[in-house]
Design an enzyme around this catalytic site. Structure first.
Site, PDB file in Angstrom:
ATOM      1  N   ARG A  35     -22.974  23.337  43.139  1.00 23.69           N
ATOM      2  CA  ARG A  35     -22.507  23.857  41.848  1.00 23.69           C
ATOM      3  C   ARG A  35     -23.329  25.059  41.393  1.00 23.69           C
ATOM      4  O   ARG A  35     -22.853  25.925  40.668  1.00 23.69           O
ATOM      5  CB  ARG A  35     -22.548  22.755  40.782  1.00 23.69           C
ATOM      6  CG  ARG A  35     -21.843  23.135  39.464  1.00 23.69           C
ATOM      7  CD  ARG A  35     -21.819  21.950  38.519  1.00 23.69           C
ATOM      8  NE  ARG A  35     -21.039  22.204  37.313  1.00 23.69           N
ATOM      9  CZ  ARG A  35     -21.522  22.204  36.067  1.00 23.69           C
ATOM     10  NH1 ARG A  35     -22.829  21.974  35.885  1.00 23.69           N
ATOM     11  NH2 ARG A  35     -20.751  22.426  35.027  1.00 23.69           N
ATOM     12  N   ILE A  61     -16.976  26.376  33.120  1.00 29.32           N
ATOM     13  CA  ILE A  61     -16.969  25.544  34.324  1.00 29.32           C
ATOM     14  C   ILE A  61     -17.070  24.104  33.838  1.00 29.32           C
ATOM     15  O   ILE A  61     -17.939  23.762  33.040  1.00 29.32           O
ATOM     16  CB  ILE A  61     -18.133  25.909  35.279  1.00 29.32           C
ATOM     17  CG1 ILE A  61     -18.126  24.993  36.522  1.00 29.32           C
ATOM     18  CG2 ILE A  61     -19.485  25.878  34.590  1.00 29.32           C
ATOM     19  CD1 ILE A  61     -19.128  25.412  37.594  1.00 29.32           C
ATOM     20  N   SER A  62     -16.120  23.273  34.252  1.00 33.51           N
ATOM     21  CA  SER A  62     -16.067  21.894  33.772  1.00 33.51           C
ATOM     22  C   SER A  62     -17.302  21.117  34.203  1.00 33.51           C
ATOM     23  O   SER A  62     -17.946  21.436  35.203  1.00 33.51           O
ATOM     24  CB  SER A  62     -14.825  21.187  34.318  1.00 33.51           C
ATOM     25  OG  SER A  62     -13.649  21.789  33.855  1.00 33.51           O
ATOM     26  N   GLN A  63     -17.595  20.057  33.420  1.00 32.14           N
ATOM     27  CA  GLN A  63     -18.731  19.232  33.807  1.00 32.14           C
ATOM     28  C   GLN A  63     -18.406  18.518  35.113  1.00 32.14           C
ATOM     29  O   GLN A  63     -17.250  18.161  35.385  1.00 32.14           O
ATOM     30  CB  GLN A  63     -19.087  18.248  32.707  1.00 32.14           C
ATOM     31  CG  GLN A  63     -18.062  17.184  32.400  1.00 32.14           C
ATOM     32  CD  GLN A  63     -18.379  16.487  31.094  1.00 32.14           C
ATOM     33  OE1 GLN A  63     -18.030  16.973  30.014  1.00 32.14           O
ATOM     34  NE2 GLN A  63     -19.043  15.355  31.183  1.00 32.14           N
ATOM     35  N   PHE A 204     -10.408  20.830  27.252  1.00 31.93           N
ATOM     36  CA  PHE A 204     -10.251  22.004  28.102  1.00 31.93           C
ATOM     37  C   PHE A 204      -9.792  23.197  27.265  1.00 31.93           C
ATOM     38  O   PHE A 204      -9.243  23.032  26.173  1.00 31.93           O
ATOM     39  CB  PHE A 204      -9.205  21.741  29.196  1.00 31.93           C
ATOM     40  CG  PHE A 204      -9.718  20.970  30.387  1.00 31.93           C
ATOM     41  CD1 PHE A 204     -10.137  21.628  31.528  1.00 31.93           C
ATOM     42  CD2 PHE A 204      -9.772  19.588  30.364  1.00 31.93           C
ATOM     43  CE1 PHE A 204     -10.606  20.926  32.628  1.00 31.93           C
ATOM     44  CE2 PHE A 204     -10.233  18.870  31.455  1.00 31.93           C
ATOM     45  CZ  PHE A 204     -10.659  19.554  32.593  1.00 31.93           C
TER      46      PHE A 204
END
Length: 216
Positions: A35, A61-63, A204
């Site tokens: 990541r 950027i999503s967890q 989101f």
């Protein structure tokens, strides 16, 4: 994540399992994709924390745990062709590349398409194609898809995307009318229609029509 110290990798995977990511194939894919390569600038030192982080073009950027849970719900098979709507940093597509035969990812911001395309190339991810496109219309020229994942929230599952899903195919996406109230859902297309399952509450950015301002 082979370049990281073992303790960081272990803590990263432990956090995923703690949040419900238990599929061995998904965990293995996320262990292979660093990541840290997708997080730059001020937040680079937080790349391995289980939290969303800002990236260019006002996106995030999503967890990692949400990436893991969405990927797990998608149930990708080795011969599947996957469509992702909302490339963003490219992290989700990179994880999918370790599970699917082919990944197409579309993004409305040219800068993000250019940056992720270079990164995929540097990482040797030859089965991922990043494209500049209005994701709300899907990618009809490559349809139908075995799996579709949407990383932006719509009020309802977009009709063009449902139409591009194969019989037996699965789509995972957040739906909701506001930033505060969104539900991650799984849609399975059957011979008789569409089955819907609610998975969890999420947050989101909204799914917007049209291309973003050209920031490249």
């Amino acid at each position: 994540m082979s370049g990281l110290d073992p303790e960081t990798v272990m803590q990263f995977l432990f956090a995923l399992r703690k949040r419900g990511v238990t599929d061995a194939r998904v965990l293995a894919a996320m262990e292979k994709i660093d990541r840290g390569q997708f997080v730059t600038g001020l937040f680079a030192d937080r790349a391995y924390e289980d939290m969303p982080l800002p990236i260019a073009c006002g996106q995030t950027i999503s967890q990692p745990s949400v990436v893991g849970l969405m990927t797990q719900a998608l149930d990708v098979r080795p011969r599947d062709t996957v469509l992702e709507i909302g490339t963003g940093s490219g992290y989700q597509a990179a994880v999918l590349s370790k599970l699917a035969r082919r990944v197409y990812t579309v993004e409305r911001h040219r800068r993000l398409v250019n940056e992720t395309g270079r990164l995929f190339s540097e990482m040797g991810l030859t089965n991922v194609t990043a494209m500049l496109s209005d994701g709300s219309f899907g990618l009809p020229e490559q349809a139908p898809f075995d799996r579709i994942i949407v990383t932006a929230a719509a009020e309802d599952p977009p009709g063009p995307l449902l139409a591009q899903l194969k019989i037996g195919g699965i789509m995972v996406l957040p739906v909701g009318q506001s930033d505060a109230v969104q539900q991650l859902i799984k849609v399975t297309r059957t011979e008789d229609g569409l089955d819907y399952d609610e998975l969890s509450s999420v947050r989101f950015v909204p799914l917007l029509e049209g291309l973003g301002k050209d920031e490249a």
